[in-house]
Design a protein around this motif. Structure first.
Motif, PDB file in Angstrom:
ATOM      1  N   ASN A  89       1.039  -1.417   0.132  1.00 17.05           N
ATOM      2  CA  ASN A  89      -0.410  -0.133  -0.095  1.00 17.05           C
ATOM      3  C   ASN A  89       0.668   1.095   0.089  1.00 17.05           C
ATOM      4  OD1 ASN A  89      -1.127   1.845   1.827  1.00 17.05           O
ATOM      5  ND2 ASN A  89      -3.280   1.039   0.621  1.00 17.05           N
ATOM      6  N   THR A  93      -0.069   2.048   5.094  1.00 23.24           N
ATOM      7  CA  THR A  93      -1.297   1.528   6.543  1.00 23.24           C
ATOM      8  C   THR A  93      -0.952   0.501   6.889  1.00 23.24           C
ATOM      9  OG1 THR A  93      -2.200   0.981   4.545  1.00 23.24           O
ATOM     10  CG2 THR A  93      -2.884   2.957   5.997  1.00 23.24           C
ATOM     11  N   ALA A  94      -0.041  -0.268   6.433  1.00 20.19           N
ATOM     12  CA  ALA A  94       0.707  -1.425   6.528  1.00 20.19           C
ATOM     13  C   ALA A  94       1.052  -1.833   8.149  1.00 20.19           C
ATOM     14  CB  ALA A  94       0.570  -2.252   5.890  1.00 20.19           C
ATOM     15  N   ALA A 123      -4.260 -15.029   2.362  1.00 18.86           N
ATOM     16  CA  ALA A 123      -4.098 -13.479   2.067  1.00 18.86           C
ATOM     17  C   ALA A 123      -3.231 -13.167   2.131  1.00 18.86           C
ATOM     18  CB  ALA A 123      -4.522 -12.816   3.924  1.00 18.86           C
ATOM     19  N   VAL A 146       0.593  -5.667 -11.085  1.00 20.21           N
ATOM     20  CA  VAL A 146       2.201  -5.836 -10.737  1.00 20.21           C
ATOM     21  C   VAL A 146       2.176  -6.810 -10.168  1.00 20.21           C
ATOM     22  CG1 VAL A 146       4.021  -4.431  -9.783  1.00 20.21           C
ATOM     23  CG2 VAL A 146       2.715  -3.141 -11.310  1.00 20.21           C
ATOM     24  N   THR A 149       2.621  -6.868  -5.983  1.00 23.76           N
ATOM     25  CA  THR A 149       1.350  -6.610  -5.054  1.00 23.76           C
ATOM     26  C   THR A 149       0.659  -7.205  -4.253  1.00 23.76           C
ATOM     27  OG1 THR A 149       1.279  -4.948  -6.877  1.00 23.76           O
ATOM     28  CG2 THR A 149      -0.327  -4.733  -4.802  1.00 23.76           C
ATOM     29  N   GLY A 153      -4.746  -6.646  -0.183  1.00 26.68           N
ATOM     30  CA  GLY A 153      -5.524  -5.218   0.071  1.00 26.68           C
ATOM     31  C   GLY A 153      -5.835  -4.689  -1.205  1.00 26.68           C
ATOM     32  N   VAL A 211      -8.972 -10.695   7.108  1.00 22.79           N
ATOM     33  CA  VAL A 211      -9.656 -11.189   5.502  1.00 22.79           C
ATOM     34  C   VAL A 211      -8.144 -12.328   5.606  1.00 22.79           C
ATOM     35  CG1 VAL A 211     -10.416 -12.297   3.736  1.00 22.79           C
ATOM     36  CG2 VAL A 211     -11.370 -10.038   4.993  1.00 22.79           C
ATOM     37  N   ASN A 430      -7.479   2.108  -3.516  1.00 23.26           N
ATOM     38  CA  ASN A 430      -5.700   2.112  -3.804  1.00 23.26           C
ATOM     39  C   ASN A 430      -5.191   2.261  -3.809  1.00 23.26           C
ATOM     40  OD1 ASN A 430      -6.087  -0.738  -2.903  1.00 23.26           O
ATOM     41  ND2 ASN A 430      -7.469  -1.717  -4.632  1.00 23.26           N
ATOM     42  N   ASN A 469      -6.043   2.375   8.068  1.00 22.84           N
ATOM     43  CA  ASN A 469      -6.698   1.930   6.543  1.00 22.84           C
ATOM     44  C   ASN A 469      -7.319   3.263   6.484  1.00 22.84           C
ATOM     45  OD1 ASN A 469      -9.536   2.073   8.097  1.00 22.84           O
ATOM     46  ND2 ASN A 469      -8.703   0.093   8.196  1.00 22.84           N
TER      47      ASN A 469
HETATM   48  C1  FAD Z   1       3.566  -1.656  -7.950  1.00 27.25           C
HETATM   49  C2  FAD Z   1       1.873  -1.607  -7.157  1.00 27.25           C
HETATM   50  C3  FAD Z   1       1.433  -1.676  -8.792  1.00 27.25           C
HETATM   51  C4  FAD Z   1      -0.559  -1.339  -8.142  1.00 27.25           C
HETATM   52  N1  FAD Z   1      -1.212  -2.074  -9.203  1.00 27.25           N
HETATM   53  C5  FAD Z   1      -2.344  -1.706  -9.171  1.00 27.25           C
HETATM   54  C6  FAD Z   1      -2.814  -2.123 -10.367  1.00 27.25           C
HETATM   55  O1  FAD Z   1      -2.541  -1.891 -10.830  1.00 27.25           O
HETATM   56  N2  FAD Z   1      -4.776  -2.287  -9.778  1.00 27.25           N
HETATM   57  C7  FAD Z   1      -5.487  -2.055  -8.701  1.00 27.25           C
HETATM   58  O2  FAD Z   1      -6.422  -1.623  -8.636  1.00 27.25           O
HETATM   59  N3  FAD Z   1      -3.872  -1.290  -7.757  1.00 27.25           N
HETATM   60  C8  FAD Z   1      -3.039  -1.642  -7.584  1.00 27.25           C
HETATM   61  N4  FAD Z   1      -2.026  -1.196  -7.101  1.00 27.25           N
HETATM   62  C9  FAD Z   1      -2.812  -0.158  -5.398  1.00 27.25           C
HETATM   63  C10 FAD Z   1      -2.761  -1.553  -4.304  1.00 27.25           C
HETATM   64  O3  FAD Z   1      -3.991  -2.123  -4.877  1.00 27.25           O
HETATM   65  C11 FAD Z   1      -2.838  -1.179  -3.106  1.00 27.25           C
HETATM   66  O4  FAD Z   1      -1.772  -0.732  -2.772  1.00 27.25           O
HETATM   67  C12 FAD Z   1      -2.782  -2.529  -2.195  1.00 27.25           C
HETATM   68  O5  FAD Z   1      -3.117  -1.904  -1.000  1.00 27.25           O
HETATM   69  C13 FAD Z   1      -1.728  -3.217  -2.001  1.00 27.25           C
HETATM   70  O6  FAD Z   1      -2.885  -4.590  -1.037  1.00 27.25           O
HETATM   71  P1  FAD Z   1      -1.209  -5.314  -0.140  1.00 27.25           P
HETATM   72  O7  FAD Z   1      -2.000  -6.173   0.311  1.00 27.25           O
HETATM   73  O8  FAD Z   1       0.195  -5.062  -0.729  1.00 27.25           O
HETATM   74  O9  FAD Z   1      -1.202  -4.007   0.540  1.00 27.25           O
HETATM   75  P2  FAD Z   1      -0.694  -3.604   2.376  1.00 27.25           P
HETATM   76  O10 FAD Z   1       0.306  -2.651   2.785  1.00 27.25           O
HETATM   77  O11 FAD Z   1      -0.088  -5.111   2.893  1.00 27.25           O
HETATM   78  O12 FAD Z   1      -1.973  -3.300   3.019  1.00 27.25           O
HETATM   79  C14 FAD Z   1      -2.701  -2.141   3.156  1.00 27.25           C
HETATM   80  C15 FAD Z   1      -3.835  -2.146   3.523  1.00 27.25           C
HETATM   81  O13 FAD Z   1      -5.130  -3.210   3.391  1.00 27.25           O
HETATM   82  C16 FAD Z   1      -5.868  -4.072   4.707  1.00 27.25           C
HETATM   83  N5  FAD Z   1      -5.246  -4.868   4.075  1.00 27.25           N
HETATM   84  C17 FAD Z   1      -3.791  -6.127   3.395  1.00 27.25           C
HETATM   85  N6  FAD Z   1      -4.606  -6.702   3.428  1.00 27.25           N
HETATM   86  C18 FAD Z   1      -5.488  -7.169   4.405  1.00 27.25           C
HETATM   87  C19 FAD Z   1      -6.319  -8.454   4.845  1.00 27.25           C
HETATM   88  N7  FAD Z   1      -6.070  -9.672   4.607  1.00 27.25           N
HETATM   89  N8  FAD Z   1      -7.641  -7.923   5.883  1.00 27.25           N
HETATM   90  C20 FAD Z   1      -8.043  -6.829   6.494  1.00 27.25           C
HETATM   91  N9  FAD Z   1      -7.216  -5.755   5.987  1.00 27.25           N
HETATM   92  C21 FAD Z   1      -6.248  -5.733   5.219  1.00 27.25           C
HETATM   93  C22 FAD Z   1      -5.373  -2.839   5.315  1.00 27.25           C
HETATM   94  O14 FAD Z   1      -5.960  -1.749   6.016  1.00 27.25           O
HETATM   95  C23 FAD Z   1      -3.416  -2.707   5.089  1.00 27.25           C
HETATM   96  O15 FAD Z   1      -2.774  -1.813   5.561  1.00 27.25           O
HETATM   97  C24 FAD Z   1      -0.136  -1.045  -7.256  1.00 27.25           C
HETATM   98  C25 FAD Z   1       0.132  -1.095  -6.364  1.00 27.25           C
HETATM   99  C26 FAD Z   1       1.633  -0.985  -6.250  1.00 27.25           C
HETATM  100  C27 FAD Z   1       2.566  -0.326  -4.920  1.00 27.25           C
END
Ligand code: FAD
Length: 476
Positions: A89, A93-94, A123, A146, A149, A153, A211, A430, A469
């Motif tokens: 993210n 926020t993580a 997850a 990407v 990711t 989230g 989740v 996101n 979040n």
């Molecule tokens: C390089 C890059 C490319 C991206 N491309 C896209 C794209 O093509 N399309 C798109 O839609 N988005 C895209 N994103 C955005 C991405 O969807 C968000 O950054 C998303 O939050 C990443 O999820 P994560 O699990 O890695 O995040 P984390 O940083 O691990 O989590 C983010 C937040 O989500 C919540 N969360 C995560 N997991 C859980 C869980 N299991 N239960 C409850 N809450 C949870 C929490 O609030 C947490 O703070 C991209 C991001 C990056 C960095």
């Protein structure tokens, strides 16, 4: 008696008895990391190098029971709580200074049912790990573009990628999810069970619980697909973007074009004379039979003399990695997004000016063409909300060193303010960098769904345990 310094849910400094922490750690299947543990430094890092947080405790969960224990421990000890899956993210926020992090990144179970065309995914999986398993059966569920990711989230706030116009958002493909709520219960959320919770987690982010696994619908995709990926000179941006917009108006749902404006990377894959020059890119997969794809995608490849054309048939799993190297871990990132109603001359000249003004050569402005299947889901069918905007702009400031923080963050904010003039307010949750717009941004994102989200938040998390979040503040 030894104590561990912590931060409470309300943000105050406090202390925890070491014996209590020991007792908690010894009951876990996974690991409990503290600042003096060898693995702590690596484990606390997030993808975005701007974010520097030092949690008091990181719970590297190995099972659903660990998640339940960790939620109960945080609640009972009034600890500031963060939930981490893929750690990607942008707003970071993580993690939480002085708080407890529930780290799900080791929870990578995956079960594909090729007959029913479903997958149950832990997850902690990344998009690449999920695609790898489902593609063994020629199946996929829509994810982002990407591969590094996290699926978690991404899905919880929607999830847009190359299959969005054919198969919808990631959250549209959810069949069910296992959720640990603030009171430590393990619930199934689906159309049949806890339907309000199921509605809320499809777009409402991490507000309602942790989740632990997601069950998705799968669709036949690839394994080989045709991909159009062309970079045109930046001075053609106006014509290219207008042509793609016209193309999308009649295009089959199989094609979900993504354009972006940026500067040609200074690497071998691109002709040397173009390094550092402005480009406009068009990237699209054909999510259907390869035999039909060439003709369907050809118009996107004939929009001018290209700088370079990488198009061709390739494994879908590889398409999903095409942009990975543009986003290294530890670089610095600050993003924004805004929906616009179309690409008129005003929007296009603002986009071209803003792209030109970006202080970093790694920054881009992304133009996501929406509609198709993702646009046919009603605004009240899931928390995600209104899908009527034909175009989502992503504003990505991407740079390398802290000395350039100020200039890059200022550019993204300025660009966001400039593009917002062309918008009726919708944003995609996101993508925001820091959360400075607060509740105003949340209302813009959810529109009429906001009130229902508050009601469900009041029901499942009245004390706002899940607050780090894009926060829906409870009123109970
Ligand atoms: C390089 C890059 C490319 C991206 N491309 C896209 C794209 O093509 N399309 C798109 O839609 N988005 C895209 N994103 C955005 C991405 O969807 C968000 O950054 C998303 O939050 C990443 O999820 P994560 O699990 O890695 O995040 P984390 O940083 O691990 O989590 C983010 C937040 O989500 C919540 N969360 C995560 N997991 C859980 C869980 N299991 N239960 C409850 N809450 C949870 C929490 O609030 C947490 O703070 C991209 C991001 C990056 C960095």
């Amino acid at each position: 008696m030894a104590e561990l310094r912590v931060v409470t849910l309300a943000g105050a400094d406090s202390a925890l008895d070491e014996a209590v922490v020991e007792g908690f750690g010894s009951g876990l299947r996974g690991e409990l990391l503290r600042p003096d543990d060898a693995e702590y430094e690596e484990s606390r890092q997030l993808w975005n190098g701007v974010i520097e947080k030092r949690p008091a405790l990181i719970v590297r969960c190995a099972s659903v029971e660990d998640v339940v224990e960790a939620v109960n421990f945080a609640r009972e000890n009034d600890l500031l709580l963060a939930v981490r899956a893929g750690g990607h993210n942008v707003a970071g926020t993580a993690s939480a200074d002085g708080g407890l992090v529930i780290d799900l990144s080791a929870m990578k179970s995956i079960e594909v049912d090729p007959e029913r065309r479903t997958v149950r995914a832990g997850a902690g999986l990344t998009i690449g790990e999920l695609d790898e398993e489902t593609q063994k059966h020629g199946l996929a569920t829509p994810m982002g573009v990407v591969s590094e990711t996290g699926i978690a989230g991404l899905t919880l706030n929607g999830g847009i990628g190359h299959l969005r116009r054919k198969h919808g958002l990631s959250s549209d493909n959810l069949i069910s999810a296992s959720v640990v709520t603030a009171d430590g219960r393990l619930l199934t959320a689906s159309e049949e069970e806890n339907a309000d919770l199921f509605w809320a987690i499809r777009g409402g982010g991490g507000n309602f619980g942790v989740v632990t696994s997601f069950e998705y619908r799968l669709h036949p995709v690839g394994p080989e697909v045709m991909c159009a990926f062309v970079l045109y000179p930046g001075d053609l941006a106006g014509e290219v973007l207008r042509s793609v917009e016209e193309y999308v108006a009649d295009a089959p749902d199989e094609v979900s074009p993504l354009s972006f404006l940026g500067r040609v990377p200074r690497v071998e894959d691109f002709p040397g004379e173009w390094h550092g020059e402005q480009y406009v890119a068009v990237l699209a997969v054909y999510a259907g039979p390869v035999e039909e794809a060439d003709e369907a995608l050809r118009p996107l490849r004939e929009l001018g003399d290209p700088i370079v054309d990488f198009s061709g048939p390739m494994p879908y799993a590889e398409v999903q990695k095409l942009l990975d190297e543009d986003y290294p871990d530890g670089w610095r990132y600050y993003w924004k997004s805004v929906n616009v109603g179309g690409l008129d001359d005003g929007v296009i000249s603002a986009l071209m000016e803003q792209a030109e003004a970006a202080p970093s050569e790694h920054s881009t402005i992304d133009v996501w063409f929406q509609g198709g299947a993702m646009g046919r889901v009603g605004a009240d069918e899931s928390a995600f909300g209104d899908r009527s905007a034909p175009i989502l702009l992503g504003i990505e400031a991407n740079w390398e060193g802290p000395e350039d923080d100020e200039a890059n963050i200022a550019w993204a904010r300025d660009c966001f303010a400039g593009m917002r003039r062309f918008s009726d307010g919708g944003v995609y949750l996101n993508f925001p960098g820091f959360l400075e717009e607060g509740q105003g941004l949340m209302r813009d994102a959810y529109g009429k769904n906001y009130e229902r989200l508050v009601e469900i938040k009041n029901q499942y998390d009245p004390a706002n345990l899940f607050r780090l979040n894009q926060n829906i503040q409870p009123t109970a």
